[in-house]
Scaffold this motif. Structure first.
Motif, PDB file in Angstrom:
ATOM      1  N   THR A  81     -47.208-111.726   6.711  1.00 29.92           N
ATOM      2  CA  THR A  81     -48.286-112.816   6.415  1.00 29.92           C
ATOM      3  C   THR A  81     -49.711-112.109   6.343  1.00 29.92           C
ATOM      4  O   THR A  81     -50.351-112.595   5.194  1.00 29.92           O
ATOM      5  CB  THR A  81     -48.525-113.800   7.627  1.00 29.92           C
ATOM      6  N   ALA A  82     -49.937-111.137   6.752  1.00 29.19           N
ATOM      7  CA  ALA A  82     -51.189-110.365   6.557  1.00 29.19           C
ATOM      8  C   ALA A  82     -50.972-109.656   5.296  1.00 29.19           C
ATOM      9  O   ALA A  82     -52.007-109.829   4.460  1.00 29.19           O
ATOM     10  CB  ALA A  82     -51.317-109.187   7.599  1.00 29.19           C
ATOM     11  N   LEU A  83     -49.872-109.200   4.645  1.00 32.16           N
ATOM     12  CA  LEU A  83     -49.848-108.648   3.548  1.00 32.16           C
ATOM     13  C   LEU A  83     -49.850-109.613   2.442  1.00 32.16           C
ATOM     14  O   LEU A  83     -50.293-109.428   1.358  1.00 32.16           O
ATOM     15  CB  LEU A  83     -48.541-107.746   3.467  1.00 32.16           C
ATOM     16  N   ALA A  84     -49.502-110.539   2.589  1.00 32.66           N
ATOM     17  CA  ALA A  84     -49.389-111.754   1.631  1.00 32.66           C
ATOM     18  C   ALA A  84     -50.678-112.234   1.510  1.00 32.66           C
ATOM     19  O   ALA A  84     -51.098-112.883   0.305  1.00 32.66           O
ATOM     20  CB  ALA A  84     -48.424-112.932   2.045  1.00 32.66           C
ATOM     21  N   ALA A  85     -51.324-112.099   2.460  1.00 35.16           N
ATOM     22  CA  ALA A  85     -53.106-112.733   2.666  1.00 35.16           C
ATOM     23  C   ALA A  85     -53.716-111.627   1.715  1.00 35.16           C
ATOM     24  O   ALA A  85     -55.120-112.027   1.292  1.00 35.16           O
ATOM     25  CB  ALA A  85     -53.467-112.902   3.828  1.00 35.16           C
ATOM     26  N   GLY A  86     -53.108-110.605   1.736  1.00 42.38           N
ATOM     27  CA  GLY A  86     -54.079-109.602   0.645  1.00 42.38           C
ATOM     28  C   GLY A  86     -54.551-108.249   1.295  1.00 42.38           C
ATOM     29  O   GLY A  86     -54.964-107.295   0.750  1.00 42.38           O
ATOM     30  N   PHE A  87     -54.175-108.136   2.594  1.00 46.28           N
ATOM     31  CA  PHE A  87     -54.293-106.837   3.382  1.00 46.28           C
ATOM     32  C   PHE A  87     -53.398-105.725   2.871  1.00 46.28           C
ATOM     33  O   PHE A  87     -52.306-106.012   2.302  1.00 46.28           O
ATOM     34  CB  PHE A  87     -53.998-106.939   4.838  1.00 46.28           C
ATOM     35  N   ASP A  88     -54.129-104.554   2.593  1.00 41.97           N
ATOM     36  CA  ASP A  88     -53.322-103.360   1.837  1.00 41.97           C
ATOM     37  C   ASP A  88     -52.314-102.712   2.943  1.00 41.97           C
ATOM     38  O   ASP A  88     -51.230-102.112   2.609  1.00 41.97           O
ATOM     39  CB  ASP A  88     -54.270-102.426   1.518  1.00 41.97           C
ATOM     40  N   GLY A  89     -52.529-102.899   4.290  1.00 42.19           N
ATOM     41  CA  GLY A  89     -51.697-102.408   5.194  1.00 42.19           C
ATOM     42  C   GLY A  89     -51.729-103.107   6.747  1.00 42.19           C
ATOM     43  O   GLY A  89     -52.522-104.060   6.666  1.00 42.19           O
ATOM     44  N   TYR A  90     -51.109-102.767   7.468  1.00 43.16           N
ATOM     45  CA  TYR A  90     -50.822-103.508   8.863  1.00 43.16           C
ATOM     46  C   TYR A  90     -50.601-102.572  10.022  1.00 43.16           C
ATOM     47  O   TYR A  90     -49.406-101.860   9.647  1.00 43.16           O
ATOM     48  CB  TYR A  90     -49.633-104.647   8.651  1.00 43.16           C
ATOM     49  N   ILE A  91     -51.130-102.495  11.035  1.00 36.73           N
ATOM     50  CA  ILE A  91     -50.975-101.713  12.137  1.00 36.73           C
ATOM     51  C   ILE A  91     -51.047-102.549  13.357  1.00 36.73           C
ATOM     52  O   ILE A  91     -52.077-103.360  13.634  1.00 36.73           O
ATOM     53  CB  ILE A  91     -51.892-100.608  12.306  1.00 36.73           C
ATOM     54  N   SER A  92     -49.925-102.617  13.968  1.00 37.00           N
ATOM     55  CA  SER A  92     -49.877-103.534  15.410  1.00 37.00           C
ATOM     56  C   SER A  92     -50.457-102.765  16.239  1.00 37.00           C
ATOM     57  O   SER A  92     -50.471-101.621  16.763  1.00 37.00           O
ATOM     58  CB  SER A  92     -48.499-103.856  15.534  1.00 37.00           C
ATOM     59  N   LYS A  93     -51.059-103.681  17.260  1.00 38.22           N
ATOM     60  CA  LYS A  93     -51.595-103.402  18.716  1.00 38.22           C
ATOM     61  C   LYS A  93     -50.645-103.400  19.564  1.00 38.22           C
ATOM     62  O   LYS A  93     -49.873-104.351  19.546  1.00 38.22           O
ATOM     63  CB  LYS A  93     -52.871-104.039  19.079  1.00 38.22           C
TER      64      LYS A  93
END
Length: 132
Positions: free
Chosen positions: A93-105
């Motif tokens: 979902t985050a990547l589809a929204a346009g974020f280049d990357g994702y790091i979980s907490k």
């Protein structure tokens, strides 16, 4: 010159930890505690990379990203979602929204900066002594 990194995070402990880790590796930081403040700082300072929480007061990370992507002078800034949303599908979902990357907490302090650096152009990476 090492990258300038904008950290947009409403949790003071998470903000302090992220700032400490990023600065300890030679990067300059800018900080904001909500998306609206983050957008204002991005417009004024044009960071090289934005680390952005998703769930924040005033303006959430998705809206912040939408505003950034819609402004030609900001649209190419690298944006990474750093979030506690870590259920199946949240990354997509985050990547589809346009974020280049994702790091979980919770973030892994041993790997956090390395994860960020993977998105930076080589000339923006901080120079560190061998073995560090």
């Amino acid at each position: 010159m090492p990258a300038r990194i904008l950290i947009v995070e409403d949790n003071p402990a998470n903000l302090d930890l992220s700032k400490y880790l990023v600065e300890s590796h030679g990067y300059a930081t800018l900080t904001a505690t909500d998306g609206e403040q983050g957008l204002r700082i991005a417009r004024e300072k044009r960071p090289d990379l934005i680390l952005c929480d998703l769930q924040m007061p005033v303006m959430d990370g998705y809206e912040l990203l939408k505003q950034i992507r819609n402004e030609p002078s900001l649209s190419d800034i690298i944006a990474i979602a750093v979030t506690a949303f870590s259920m199946s599908g949240d990354r997509d979902t985050a990547l589809a929204a346009g974020f280049d990357g994702y790091i979980s907490k919770p973030i892994d302090p041993e790997r956090f900066v390395e994860q960020i650096e993977a998105y930076l152009r080589p000339e923006l990476r901080a120079k560190r002594p061998p073995g560090r």
